[in-house]
Design a protein around this motif. Structure first.
Motif, PDB file in Angstrom:
ATOM      1  N   MET A   1       0.833  -1.216   0.000  1.00  0.00           N
ATOM      2  CA  MET A   1       0.000   0.000   0.000  1.00  0.00           C
ATOM      3  C   MET A   1       0.859   1.254   0.000  1.00  0.00           C
ATOM      4  O   MET A   1       2.057   1.173   0.167  1.00  0.00           O
ATOM      5  CB  MET A   1      -0.911   0.008   1.238  1.00  0.00           C
ATOM      6  N   LYS A   2       0.234   2.374  -0.190  1.00  0.00           N
ATOM      7  CA  LYS A   2       0.968   3.640  -0.226  1.00  0.00           C
ATOM      8  C   LYS A   2       0.558   4.496   0.969  1.00  0.00           C
ATOM      9  O   LYS A   2      -0.571   4.399   1.442  1.00  0.00           O
ATOM     10  CB  LYS A   2       0.643   4.397  -1.519  1.00  0.00           C
ATOM     11  N   PRO A   3       1.482   5.346   1.432  1.00  0.00           N
ATOM     12  CA  PRO A   3       1.155   6.185   2.592  1.00  0.00           C
ATOM     13  C   PRO A   3      -0.025   7.123   2.301  1.00  0.00           C
ATOM     14  O   PRO A   3      -0.222   7.520   1.155  1.00  0.00           O
ATOM     15  CB  PRO A   3       2.426   7.004   2.811  1.00  0.00           C
ATOM     16  N   PRO A   4      -0.783   7.476   3.340  1.00  0.00           N
ATOM     17  CA  PRO A   4      -1.868   8.439   3.165  1.00  0.00           C
ATOM     18  C   PRO A   4      -1.293   9.841   2.938  1.00  0.00           C
ATOM     19  O   PRO A   4      -0.139  10.078   3.289  1.00  0.00           O
ATOM     20  CB  PRO A   4      -2.618   8.368   4.499  1.00  0.00           C
ATOM     21  N   LEU A  40       3.030   3.871   8.001  1.00  0.00           N
ATOM     22  CA  LEU A  40       2.376   4.766   7.041  1.00  0.00           C
ATOM     23  C   LEU A  40       1.998   3.982   5.783  1.00  0.00           C
ATOM     24  O   LEU A  40       0.894   4.113   5.257  1.00  0.00           O
ATOM     25  CB  LEU A  40       3.310   5.927   6.673  1.00  0.00           C
ATOM     26  N   ASN A  41       2.949   3.160   5.310  1.00  0.00           N
ATOM     27  CA  ASN A  41       2.688   2.404   4.082  1.00  0.00           C
ATOM     28  C   ASN A  41       1.496   1.469   4.251  1.00  0.00           C
ATOM     29  O   ASN A  41       0.773   1.196   3.292  1.00  0.00           O
ATOM     30  CB  ASN A  41       3.928   1.600   3.677  1.00  0.00           C
ATOM     31  N   MET A  42       1.321   0.962   5.465  1.00  0.00           N
ATOM     32  CA  MET A  42       0.184   0.065   5.709  1.00  0.00           C
ATOM     33  C   MET A  42      -1.028   0.824   6.244  1.00  0.00           C
ATOM     34  O   MET A  42      -2.047   0.233   6.558  1.00  0.00           O
ATOM     35  CB  MET A  42       0.597  -1.045   6.692  1.00  0.00           C
ATOM     36  N   ARG A  43      -0.861   2.121   6.374  1.00  0.00           N
ATOM     37  CA  ARG A  43      -1.929   3.022   6.855  1.00  0.00           C
ATOM     38  C   ARG A  43      -2.395   2.701   8.261  1.00  0.00           C
ATOM     39  O   ARG A  43      -3.554   2.949   8.602  1.00  0.00           O
ATOM     40  CB  ARG A  43      -3.086   3.077   5.850  1.00  0.00           C
ATOM     41  N   GLN A  46      -2.025   7.514  10.389  1.00  0.00           N
ATOM     42  CA  GLN A  46      -2.588   8.459   9.419  1.00  0.00           C
ATOM     43  C   GLN A  46      -2.442   9.889   9.938  1.00  0.00           C
ATOM     44  O   GLN A  46      -3.441  10.552  10.233  1.00  0.00           O
ATOM     45  CB  GLN A  46      -4.064   8.135   9.179  1.00  0.00           C
ATOM     46  N   ASP A  48      -1.831  13.961   9.889  1.00  0.00           N
ATOM     47  CA  ASP A  48      -2.076  15.051   8.928  1.00  0.00           C
ATOM     48  C   ASP A  48      -0.770  15.759   8.583  1.00  0.00           C
ATOM     49  O   ASP A  48      -0.650  16.351   7.517  1.00  0.00           O
ATOM     50  CB  ASP A  48      -3.072  16.051   9.526  1.00  0.00           C
TER      51      ASP A  48
ATOM     52  N   ARG B  21       4.422  12.276   0.111  1.00  0.00           N
ATOM     53  CA  ARG B  21       4.177  10.925   0.625  1.00  0.00           C
ATOM     54  C   ARG B  21       4.696   9.834  -0.309  1.00  0.00           C
ATOM     55  O   ARG B  21       4.608   8.652   0.008  1.00  0.00           O
ATOM     56  CB  ARG B  21       2.680  10.702   0.829  1.00  0.00           C
ATOM     57  N   HIS B  43       6.977  -2.621   3.110  1.00  0.00           N
ATOM     58  CA  HIS B  43       7.062  -2.256   4.525  1.00  0.00           C
ATOM     59  C   HIS B  43       8.339  -2.752   5.198  1.00  0.00           C
ATOM     60  O   HIS B  43       8.357  -3.040   6.379  1.00  0.00           O
ATOM     61  CB  HIS B  43       5.793  -2.617   5.306  1.00  0.00           C
TER      62      HIS B  43
END
Lengths: 299, 166
Positions: A1-4, A40-43, A46, A48, B21, B43
Motif C-alpha cells: 500500500m501507499k502512505p496516506p 504509514l505504508n500500511m496506513r 494516518q 495530517d 508521501r 514495509h
C-alpha cells in the motif's frame, strides 16, 4: 500500500521543530522512519502532518562524561554499532544493537525513534530499562527529564505530550569489569524478537554477585524489569544451578499472547534466555570461559 | 499536493514533481524512469528495493523521495558500464545466483555496498548481512557464493581505499 496524504515539514532546528509540533494538530515526528514508514505504508498511522527531523543534525552525537553516556536521539543505530566509545563503555548496548533489524535498517533507524515507537520487542527499550536510562525531553517550556520507567507507559505509548520531542538518552554507566549479555529469540535473524533477555551484573573478588539489573523484552507491553530476581542474586556465588533456579521464577510472569505465540511459549523462552544471559554475563564479570551456548560471542 | 525537487541518481540530475508521501522506490521507478529497483513488500521486510544512499544500503520503501534530496543515490542501473557488467553482476551470472530475478537488484546493491566499502566479511558476517533480503526462489547459497567470489576478485585486483563497513 501507499502512505496516506500528509503535509511534510522539514525543520532545520530543534526550536523550529518544537514550534511546528506545538502548532500542528495530529503531527508525527519522522526520524529514521524504519518503524513509522511501514506503519504509514500500511496506513496504520494516518497523521495530517509529518515533521521530518533528519535535518536537525545536532541531535546526533555520542558522548561520555565520567560515568554518564549521553546519546542524541537522532543518532543512527549504525553509529552506535560502530562506535568504539560504546563498545568500550556500554558493551550491553552494542550487543543489543546488533540484534536490531538488519544493517540496512540500522543505516537509517535511530535510537530515539526506536524508543518513541516503543515496540514491546524493541531491544533499545529493554536496554534503557536495564540501565535505568534517563530521557531528555524538549517541549515548549524547555527541557525535562524522565526515567525510562516513567517514559514507557504502555503498549507503544510513551509519556511524551504531542508538542514534545525526545532529544537525548542518558545511560548511567557500570564499571568496565561488569558482566553483560543481551540475547533474543526470533524466527528469523533481524525479525522482531519473540522474547529477549538482558543482564548487567557485577561480582566481587570471591565471585559473589554484588549488583545486578535484569529485564525481559517482548513478554509484556513494555520491558519487564526483574527487580525481585536481581535482588535475590545479591550475595550469591554464580553457578548454573543458581541461575537455573533464578530463571525458573520467570515461569509465572504475565506474558503476552498473540495469534502466533502463546503465553506459555513466551514464559518458556523467558526462562531459557534469562538463564543463558545470566550465565554469560557472570562468565564475563568473573573472567571465566563463556558457556557453550555463548561461545560464538565475544568474551 | 505535488512538490518539485531534484534527486541525484547514478550521478545524473533527475527533476521530480511528486507528493511528499511518495516513497523513494516509487519516485525512482515512476519519476526517474529507473525501474530496475523492484518493490516487494513496501514495509521494510523483503529488501528487494535496496539502493545505496550516500554509499550505504537502505530500503527505498522506507525513505520518502523528498528526503533523498542532496543525497548520492545509486541504483542497479548504475552498476554496469555500458554493455560491460559490473564484476558483481558477472559473478551472479556465473554462479547462477538468480532464477526469477525479482530480488536480484536488491541483492546486487547490498553486494555493491560491500564491494565499495573494501570490507571483507567472514562467511557468518556475510550471511548475517544478506539475511536482510528475501529470495523466494531459495537461491541464497548461490547469492552468497557470487558475492563472496566477487569480493575475492576485488581483493586480488590493485588495492582501492575503503571507508569502512557498508
Amino acid at each position: 500500500m501507499k502512505p496516506p496524504p500528509f503535509a511534510y515539514h522539514a525543520p532545520s532546528s530543534l526550536n523550529e521543530a518544537l514550534q511546528l509540533l506545538g502548532r500542528l494538530e495530529n503531527a508525527r515526528v519522522l526520524a529514521g522512519g524504519q518503524s513509522l514508514m511501514p506503519m504509514l505504508n500500511m496506513r496504520f498511522a494516518q497523521p495530517d502532518h509529518v515533521v521530518d527531523i533528519n535535518g536537525i543534525t545536532d541531535l546526533a552525537y555520542i558522548r561520555r562524561e565520567g560515568m554518564m553516556l549521553e546519546i542524541g536521539a537522532l543518532t543512527r543505530q549504525r553509529d552506535i554499532e560502530f562506535s568504539p566509545l560504546i563498545a568500550e563503555a556500554c558493551p550491553l548496548l552494542r550487543e543489543a544493537i546488533l540484534q536490531v533489524g538488519h544493517r540496512q535498517t540500522r543505516n537509517r533507524g535511530t535510537l530515539g525513534g526506536s524508543l518513541c515507537h516503543l515496540d514491546p520487542a524493541a531491544e533499545m527499550a529493554a536496554v534503557a530499562a536495564i540501565y535505568g536510562a534517563e530521557l531528555v525531553i524538549a517541549g515548549p517550556q524547555g527541557q525535562r527529564t524522565a526515567a525510562f520507567a516513567e517514559f514507557a507507559l504502555d503498549y507503544m505509548t510513551t509519556c511524551l505530550a504531542p508538542e514534545e520531542m525526545l532529544v537525548a538518552v542518558r545511560y548511567p554507566l557500570w564499571p568496565a569489569e561488569s558482566g553483560y549479555c543481551f540475547i533474543e529469540y526470533a524466527r528469523r535473524h533481524g525479525d522482531f524478537a519473540i522474547v529477549s533477555a538482558g543482564v548487567l551484573l557485577r561480582a566481587d573478588a570471591s565471585g559473589r554477585i554484588s549488583q545486578a539489573s535484569l529485564a525481559l523484552g517482548g513478554v509484556g507491553a513494555v520491558p519487564l524489569k526483574l527487580d525481585a530476581i536481581a535482588a535475590e542474586l545479591i550475595g550469591k556465588a554464580g553457578s548454573p544451578a543458581v541461575f537455573a533456579t533464578m530463571a525458573e521464577a520467570c515461569g509465572d510472569i504475565d506474558a503476552m499472547e498473540d495469534a502466533l505465540i502463546t503465553a506459555t511459549y513466551r514464559r518458556q523462552l523467558a526462562k531459557t534466555l534469562l538463564r543463558r544471559a545470566l550465565e554469560t554475563a557472570y562468565a564475563r564479570a568473573t573472567g571465566q570461559p563463556l558457556p557453550r551456548h555463548a561461545q560464538h560471542r565475544a568474551a | 499536493m505535488k512538490q518539485p525537487y531534484h534527486l541525484q541518481v547514478n550521478g545524473r540530475d533527475c527533476a521530480v514533481e511528486a507528493e511528499p508521501r511518495k516513497i523513494l522506490a516509487d519516485v525512482l521507478r515512476e519519476d526517474c524512469g529507473l525501474t530496475g529497483t523492484h518493490i516487494g513488500c513496501e514495509h521494510g521486510v523483503c529488501g528487494a528495493c535496496t539502493i545505496l544512499l550516500d554509499g550505504k544500503p537502505v530500503r527505498s520503501c522506507l525513505v520518502f523521495g523528498i528526503q533523498a534530496q542532496g543525497a548520492d543515490i545509486r541504483t542497479v542501473e548504475g552498476l554496469a558500464d555500458g554493455d560491460e557488467l559490473h564484476p558483481l553482476q558477472q559473478a551472479f551470472m556465473e554462479h547462477h545466483a538468480l532464477q526469477c530475478g525479482f530480488c536480484t537488484p536488491g541483492f546486487l546493491m547490498l553486494g555493491a555496498a560491500l564491494w565499495e566499502s573494501g570490507a571483507k566479511p567472514t562467511e557468518a558476517e556475510l550471511q548475517a548481512l544478506l539475511s536482510s533480503n528475501l529470495c523466494r526462489c531459495t537461491g541464497y547459497g548461490n547469492i552468497q557464493k557470487a558475492i563472496a567470489s566477487a569480493l575475492d576478485a576485488r581483493d586480488q585486483a590493485p588495492k582501492r581505499s575503503g571507508e569502512g563497513a557498508p
